[in-house]
Structures are given as structure tokens and as C-alpha cells.
Design a protein around this motif. Structure first.
Motif, PDB file in Angstrom:
ATOM      1  N   SER A 142       0.839  -1.192   0.000  1.00  0.00           N
ATOM      2  CA  SER A 142       0.000   0.000   0.000  1.00  0.00           C
ATOM      3  C   SER A 142       0.878   1.248   0.000  1.00  0.00           C
ATOM      4  O   SER A 142       1.917   1.285   0.664  1.00  0.00           O
ATOM      5  N   CYS A 158      -6.123  -0.256   4.445  1.00  0.00           N
ATOM      6  CA  CYS A 158      -6.620   0.153   3.134  1.00  0.00           C
ATOM      7  C   CYS A 158      -7.422  -0.932   2.421  1.00  0.00           C
ATOM      8  O   CYS A 158      -8.224  -0.630   1.536  1.00  0.00           O
ATOM      9  N   SER A 160     -10.329  -1.686  -2.423  1.00  0.00           N
ATOM     10  CA  SER A 160      -9.436  -0.993  -1.495  1.00  0.00           C
ATOM     11  C   SER A 160      -9.808   0.487  -1.411  1.00  0.00           C
ATOM     12  O   SER A 160     -10.375   1.050  -2.354  1.00  0.00           O
TER      13      SER A 160
END
Length: 271
Positions: free
Chosen positions: A165, A218, A241
């Protein structure tokens, strides 16, 4: 000598990156490969370890200084962590797995990162609270440089470390995710967990309505038994996400509505 054949390479996509993050976040144990010194020789050595992930999905391990793999990492920090979902499949080679390549770094107790990493690890492994403070145990974090994902036969792809992420988005959700959740009332929070559990397809050992959200990233949420039972915490993904508090609020709102709708439908079916 037989010539080496060129292996066709698949170009990684955002879908591959998301799948890898979800795979790594959803599991709790893996095979750790290190290089063990034996006299003047270095030999491959693999062992089973438990792990958690930070807000980016980077692995966090709690290792004993007495373990052979820990001593190997002191000599050579290079490592590979194999995460898989092949248990119970008639043919394990059809299941998804990913090999994470990189280096392991010991996180000292006075490191500013230590409290957050310890919280991540205990969230996934509550029983470790009994020994995480022992002097011979320490947290280690993996700095991933490459990942090799295999989704089944002829479904392999190499990725760099861009599957993790994005740090800015990850920290935004990690720091403010639970605050966003607190904007929903208790019934809505229960409905969010209920929706995730009921749509997961997993056979979870705890009554569906007892799960509570205890952490958000996320890609999904970490749930645990709200009544303090012995059930293992479970991570479940969002449909998509999120990268901002606004997106997270919209996602949670949709899940709350979905959970309430499922509960009503089940109540009607029982009458």
C-alpha cells in the motif's frame, strides 16, 4: 549442458498487487527461508513462523533469539517468506501463494516503530502477549524487494515492492480508520462486521453477530470475538481498497446497510 529456456513474463497489474496484499494480510503463518551457516558452508533452511502485517502489508515477525532461523538472519538478513492458501485443496498447486523476497531487520524496543508494530502483531496473535516481553523475543520486520505470485497453473507473475500500500494512504487509514468507524453507532458497527462475515464465505467458529472490528487498513478489517472468546482474529477484505477517509466512510456506510439488510432477510426467513 541444456540451454536455459526463456520463461514468458506476465506484466503485473493493479489487480495482481491487490490480490497479493489481500493474500498476505489474510494469513497468519508462513514458511520462512533463510541461509544457515554450517562451518564454512551456507545451506538453505526453512521453518514455519507466525507473522502479522503493518499498515502497508509488510510482514512483521516475532522471533526467539534461540531459534535457528533467527541466528541465520543475524549472519545473513536475506530471507524469503512463502505465504499460501493451499491447505485442504485436492491439488495444492492450484492454490494461490506468494514468495516475498527481501531482508529482515530486527526492531529494537526503543525504536519509534516498535509500539505500532507490536500492536499489529498482538492484534493478529493475542496469545503472544504472554511472552512478547521476554528478553529472548524480538520483533523483526521484512523489507520486501520482490514478490513472486502464483495463482495456479500458468498464473505466475513477478512484482517489485509496489504491491505494498502507498505509505501516505496507508498511514491515513491506519491513523484515522477507527475514528471513521466511531462515527457509526454501535448497531451500525455490528452490522458492518456482520456483513463482512456473512459475505466472506468462511466457516467461522464464532456466532456471526459476536464479531467486532478492531483494526482497519486500506484493504479490509481485522475482526475478533467481541465476547472475549478464544477464536482466532480474522482479517476480511473490502470489495475494493480505499485510499482516503472519505472512501472508507462510504465503504463502511455501504457495509452497514448491507449487514442490516442481511439481518432483516434472515429474520424474515425464520418466521
Amino acid at each position: 549442458m541444456e540451454s536455459r529456456k526463456e520463461i514468458p513474463q506476465i506484466t503485473p497489474t493493479d489487480s495482481h498487487r491487490r490480490i497479493v496484499r489481500r493474500l498476505v494480510r489474510s494469513e497468519r503463518s508462513a514458511s520462512l527461508a533463510t541461509t544457515l551457516s554450517r562451518g564454512n558452508q551456507a545451506i538453505p533452511y526453512a521453518s514455519v513462523v507466525t507473522y502479522a502485517t503493518d499498515e502497508r502489508a509488510a510482514p512483521i515477525l516475532l522471533l526467539s533469539s534461540l531459534a535457528d532461523h533467527t541466528q541465520a538472519l543475524r549472519d545473513d538478513p536475506r530471507a524469503c517468506l512463502l505465504v499460501s492458501q493451499v491447505h485442504g485443496l485436492p491439488n495444492p498447486q492450484t492454490g494461490p501463494r506468494v514468495s516475498l523476497l527481501g531482508t529482515m531487520q530486527k526492531v529494537e524496543r526503543d525504536d519509534p516503530r516498535h509500539p505500532a508494530l507490536q500492536s499489529h502483531f498482538l492484534g493478529r496473535h493475542p496469545a503472544a502477549s504472554q511472552y512478547i516481553g521476554f528478553g529472548d523475543f524480538a520483533l523483526w520486520q521484512m523489507e520486501v524487494t520482490e514478490a513472486h505470485y502464483v495463482g495456479g497453473f500458468a498464473r505466475a507473475v513477478w512484482l517489485g515492492n509496489d504491491w505494498l500500500s502507498v505509505a501516505e494512504c496507508a498511514s491515513t487509514i491506519a491513523d484515522g480508520g477507527m475514528e471513521v468507524l466511531q462515527g457509526f453507532d454501535q448497531d451500525q458497527q455490528s452490522a458492518i462486521a456482520y456483513a463482512l462475515v456473512m459475505t466472506s464465505g468462511l466457516d467461522l467458529s464464532v456466532e456471526d453477530s459476536r464479531w467486532q472490528v478492531v483494526a482497519i487498513d486500506c484493504d479490509g478489517v481485522l475482526l475478533r470475538d467481541g465476547e472475549g472468546g478464544a477464536a482466532v482474529p480474522v482479517w476480511l477484505p473490502f470489495a475494493e481498497s480505499v485510499s482516503s477517509r472519505q472512501e472508507l466512510a462510504e465503504c463502511l456506510g455501504s457495509l452497514a446497510q448491507q449487514g442490516q439488510r442481511i439481518a432483516v432477510e434472515q429474520a424474515l426467513n425464520r418466521t
